[in-house]
Design a protein around this motif. Structure first.
Motif, mmCIF file in Angstrom:
data_model
loop_
_atom_site.group_PDB
_atom_site.id
_atom_site.type_symbol
_atom_site.label_atom_id
_atom_site.label_comp_id
_atom_site.label_asym_id
_atom_site.label_seq_id
_atom_site.Cartn_x
_atom_site.Cartn_y
_atom_site.Cartn_z
ATOM 1 N N UNK A 13 4.241 -0.257 7.526
ATOM 2 C CA UNK A 13 4.085 -0.412 8.973
ATOM 3 C C UNK A 13 4.781 0.673 9.792
ATOM 4 N N UNK A 14 5.495 1.581 9.141
ATOM 5 C CA UNK A 14 6.335 2.550 9.857
ATOM 6 C C UNK A 14 5.527 3.361 10.870
ATOM 7 N N UNK A 15 4.402 3.930 10.483
ATOM 8 C CA UNK A 15 3.640 4.762 11.415
ATOM 9 C C UNK A 15 3.155 3.952 12.620
ATOM 10 N N UNK A 16 2.714 2.722 12.389
ATOM 11 C CA UNK A 16 2.285 1.861 13.496
ATOM 12 C C UNK A 16 3.452 1.539 14.417
ATOM 13 N N UNK A 17 4.637 1.323 13.842
ATOM 14 C CA UNK A 17 5.816 1.026 14.650
ATOM 15 C C UNK A 17 6.195 2.212 15.526
ATOM 16 N N UNK A 18 6.170 3.413 14.966
ATOM 17 C CA UNK A 18 6.491 4.613 15.746
ATOM 18 C C UNK A 18 5.509 4.754 16.911
ATOM 19 N N UNK A 19 4.224 4.632 16.623
ATOM 20 C CA UNK A 19 3.208 4.769 17.675
ATOM 21 C C UNK A 19 3.386 3.702 18.747
ATOM 22 N N UNK A 20 3.681 2.486 18.351
ATOM 23 C CA UNK A 20 3.880 1.393 19.301
ATOM 24 C C UNK A 20 5.078 1.660 20.202
ATOM 25 N N UNK A 21 6.206 2.002 19.622
ATOM 26 C CA UNK A 21 7.429 2.242 20.395
ATOM 27 C C UNK A 21 7.236 3.417 21.346
#
Length: 181
Positions: A13-21
């Protein structure tokens, strides 16, 4: 909110978390929501290494809420600080989810998770002092200013490039009612 349930995030989920934040706090896309820091800071809010480090900290859990289509909608990091205190950080709601109760619902879920998982008696957070509207949101949710302040990490571009030289964090705490379960 539609009854979506946050899940514990993992390495996938790391890439999705970065994009979300990033979408919630920085750049032009963040201006679509009310949580933007774009007037205070340029550059990034986080990156993949920082998210992975946050997830790997002892006592740290990242909760991720996805919408019905599977897109990342909101996130928060909870970290057990011991002594009944859990840190509430990296809270982000996609601009498309802001103003719909998503943030409040995730806060409720995060506080319940912290009480269940870490036996939390209180939540602690830091917010940039100039974010009056955001601080007011947290105060409406039961958080109070402690009077403590923490310095902004000037010189560390991983946290952004300040547009002003007077940024600092205020500390807010929410004590849980011991009678509430």
């Amino acid at each position: 909110m539609t009854g979506l349930v946050p899940q514990v995030a993992g390495a996938a989920d790391v890439d999705d978390l970065v994009a979300l934040i990033e979408s919630a706090y920085r750049g032009d896309a963040s201006r679509a929501g009310w949580t933007t820091e774009a007037d205070l800071l340029d550059g990034q809010r986080t990156d993949a290494d920082m998210v992975a480090e946050m997830m790997a900290l002892p006592g740290s859990v990242v909760l991720l809420l996805r919408d019905e289509a599977g897109a990342a909608l909101a996130t928060v990091n909870l970290r057990d600080l011991a002594g009944g205190t859990v840190y509430f950080g990296s809270f982000a709601v996609s601009p498309r989810g802001q103003g719909r109760g998503v943030g409040s619902a995730l806060m409720d879920a995060a506080e319940a998770f912290a009480r269940d998982r870490f036996a939390a008696e209180r939540m602690r957070m830091t917010v940039i002092d100039q974010r009056a509207e955001l601080i007011a949101f947290y105060e409406r949710r039961g958080y109070v200013r402690t009077g403590e302040r923490e310095p902004f990490p000037y010189g560390d571009v991983r946290f952004g490039e300040p547009r002003t030289d007077d940024l600092e964090f205020v500390v807010l705490v929410k004590e849980f009612d011991p009678q509430a379960v």
